[in-house]
Design a protein around this motif. Sequence first.
Motif, PDB file in Angstrom:
ATOM      1  N   SER A   9       0.831  -1.199   0.000  1.00  0.00           N
ATOM      2  CA  SER A   9       0.000   0.000   0.000  1.00  0.00           C
ATOM      3  C   SER A   9       0.867   1.250   0.000  1.00  0.00           C
ATOM      4  O   SER A   9       2.086   1.190   0.253  1.00  0.00           O
ATOM      5  CB  SER A   9      -0.897   0.008   1.233  1.00  0.00           C
ATOM      6  N   ILE A  10       0.248   2.399  -0.254  1.00  0.00           N
ATOM      7  CA  ILE A  10       0.958   3.672  -0.190  1.00  0.00           C
ATOM      8  C   ILE A  10       1.578   3.857   1.189  1.00  0.00           C
ATOM      9  O   ILE A  10       2.748   4.246   1.327  1.00  0.00           O
ATOM     10  CB  ILE A  10       0.006   4.834  -0.539  1.00  0.00           C
ATOM     11  N   ALA A  11       0.813   3.564   2.236  1.00  0.00           N
ATOM     12  CA  ALA A  11       1.321   3.724   3.612  1.00  0.00           C
ATOM     13  C   ALA A  11       2.524   2.817   3.864  1.00  0.00           C
ATOM     14  O   ALA A  11       3.506   3.242   4.500  1.00  0.00           O
ATOM     15  CB  ALA A  11       0.206   3.436   4.614  1.00  0.00           C
ATOM     16  N   GLN A  12       2.463   1.582   3.368  1.00  0.00           N
ATOM     17  CA  GLN A  12       3.586   0.658   3.554  1.00  0.00           C
ATOM     18  C   GLN A  12       4.820   1.120   2.777  1.00  0.00           C
ATOM     19  O   GLN A  12       5.950   1.023   3.276  1.00  0.00           O
ATOM     20  CB  GLN A  12       3.177  -0.747   3.109  1.00  0.00           C
ATOM     21  N   ASN A  13       4.616   1.630   1.576  1.00  0.00           N
ATOM     22  CA  ASN A  13       5.733   2.156   0.789  1.00  0.00           C
ATOM     23  C   ASN A  13       6.404   3.322   1.505  1.00  0.00           C
ATOM     24  O   ASN A  13       7.637   3.411   1.562  1.00  0.00           O
ATOM     25  CB  ASN A  13       5.242   2.622  -0.586  1.00  0.00           C
ATOM     26  N   ILE A  14       5.588   4.233   2.050  1.00  0.00           N
ATOM     27  CA  ILE A  14       6.133   5.391   2.762  1.00  0.00           C
ATOM     28  C   ILE A  14       6.916   4.936   3.994  1.00  0.00           C
ATOM     29  O   ILE A  14       8.016   5.435   4.268  1.00  0.00           O
ATOM     30  CB  ILE A  14       5.002   6.364   3.152  1.00  0.00           C
ATOM     31  N   ALA A  15       6.358   3.998   4.729  1.00  0.00           N
ATOM     32  CA  ALA A  15       7.033   3.504   5.931  1.00  0.00           C
ATOM     33  C   ALA A  15       8.390   2.894   5.575  1.00  0.00           C
ATOM     34  O   ALA A  15       9.393   3.126   6.280  1.00  0.00           O
ATOM     35  CB  ALA A  15       6.152   2.480   6.640  1.00  0.00           C
ATOM     36  N   GLU A  16       8.437   2.141   4.485  1.00  0.00           N
ATOM     37  CA  GLU A  16       9.699   1.513   4.080  1.00  0.00           C
ATOM     38  C   GLU A  16      10.735   2.561   3.685  1.00  0.00           C
ATOM     39  O   GLU A  16      11.913   2.473   4.072  1.00  0.00           O
ATOM     40  CB  GLU A  16       9.449   0.561   2.907  1.00  0.00           C
ATOM     41  N   ILE A  17      10.310   3.571   2.923  1.00  0.00           N
ATOM     42  CA  ILE A  17      11.233   4.635   2.507  1.00  0.00           C
ATOM     43  C   ILE A  17      11.714   5.427   3.714  1.00  0.00           C
ATOM     44  O   ILE A  17      12.911   5.711   3.861  1.00  0.00           O
ATOM     45  CB  ILE A  17      10.553   5.567   1.484  1.00  0.00           C
ATOM     46  N   GLU A  18      10.806   5.789   4.600  1.00  0.00           N
ATOM     47  CA  GLU A  18      11.186   6.599   5.753  1.00  0.00           C
ATOM     48  C   GLU A  18      12.107   5.827   6.691  1.00  0.00           C
ATOM     49  O   GLU A  18      12.981   6.426   7.324  1.00  0.00           O
ATOM     50  CB  GLU A  18       9.942   7.115   6.473  1.00  0.00           C
ATOM     51  N   ASN A  19      11.951   4.513   6.779  1.00  0.00           N
ATOM     52  CA  ASN A  19      12.885   3.704   7.567  1.00  0.00           C
ATOM     53  C   ASN A  19      14.298   3.793   7.009  1.00  0.00           C
ATOM     54  O   ASN A  19      15.280   3.804   7.757  1.00  0.00           O
ATOM     55  CB  ASN A  19      12.435   2.240   7.608  1.00  0.00           C
ATOM     56  N   LYS A  20      14.395   3.865   5.683  1.00  0.00           N
ATOM     57  CA  LYS A  20      15.704   3.943   5.038  1.00  0.00           C
ATOM     58  C   LYS A  20      16.352   5.317   5.209  1.00  0.00           C
ATOM     59  O   LYS A  20      17.570   5.420   5.326  1.00  0.00           O
ATOM     60  CB  LYS A  20      15.571   3.622   3.543  1.00  0.00           C
ATOM     61  N   ILE A  21      15.536   6.376   5.189  1.00  0.00           N
ATOM     62  CA  ILE A  21      16.109   7.721   5.184  1.00  0.00           C
ATOM     63  C   ILE A  21      16.153   8.369   6.561  1.00  0.00           C
ATOM     64  O   ILE A  21      16.830   9.379   6.749  1.00  0.00           O
ATOM     65  CB  ILE A  21      15.360   8.650   4.203  1.00  0.00           C
ATOM     66  N   PHE A  22      15.472   7.770   7.545  1.00  0.00           N
ATOM     67  CA  PHE A  22      15.324   8.403   8.861  1.00  0.00           C
ATOM     68  C   PHE A  22      16.670   8.705   9.511  1.00  0.00           C
ATOM     69  O   PHE A  22      16.903   9.809  10.005  1.00  0.00           O
ATOM     70  CB  PHE A  22      14.494   7.509   9.787  1.00  0.00           C
TER      71      PHE A  22
END
Length: 223
Positions: free
Chosen positions: A2-15
Motif C-alpha cells: 500500500s501507499i502507507a507501507q511504501n512510505i514507511a519503508e522509505i522513511e525507515n531507510k532515510i530516517f
Amino acid sequence: MSIAQNIAEIENKIFANKVKLVAVTKNHSVSAMLEAIAAGVVAVGENRVQETLAKYPEVTVRAAKPVEWHLIGHLQTNKVRQIVPLIDLIHSVDSERLAVEIDKIAGTLGKRQEVLVQVNVADEDSKYGISVNQALPLAKFINNLENVRLCGLMTIAPFSENPETVRPVFKELYQLFGELKGLNLANTDIKWLSMGMTNDYMVAIEEGANLVRIGTGIFGSRQ
C-alpha cells in the motif's frame, strides 16, 4: 504494498540520515495524495502548474493536516503569477529572468519565496537547469533580490538501471553545494540539497542529499 507501507519503508531507510521526503504526485489522484498525507507525508511535489492548480484546493480542504507544496518541474515565467501564491519551495529556478519574475510576483503578495537553483550537472540536452559553472553567479544574483530566498540546489540525474553510474553527478552537486555555503551570502538560507528519486535516492543520500523526490516508489507507476 500500500501507499502507507511504501512510505514507511522509505522513511525507515532515510530516517537515520535526517533526510526529508517529497512525495512526487504528478499524474496521481487527489485520493492517493490524501492517503500519502495521512500516512505521514509532509511535502508533496508537483511538476506542472496546471495540475497543481487543479489539485491544490481539494487537497488543502480535505487533508487531515497541513502539507508543504513544492514545485519540482520546469517553471515558465508566464506561469509564475499563478503558482507563487501556492508554493512553499520552487526547486527549478534556472535563469535570472525567472528569478526576477518570481521576485516581482512574490513582492506583490508580501511573500519571500523560497527557491532552489536547478543545476544540469550531467549537461543533458533533454533536461532543464543551469550549467555547473553558471550556478554560483546565479546564486549571487538571486541573493540581491528582495522577495526571493535561495535555500540550496537541485539536480535531476540521468536515468540509469544502475544508480552507481550516476554517483559522480551527486558527488559534483554536493561539492558545488559546499562552495555555495562557503560564499556566506547574506540573504540566503542554504539548507537543501535536492537530489535523488525512486531509482537512485539511496546513492544520492550517501553523497549528501537531504531532500529526496520520490513518486513511483510511493504511488506505483503513473496513470
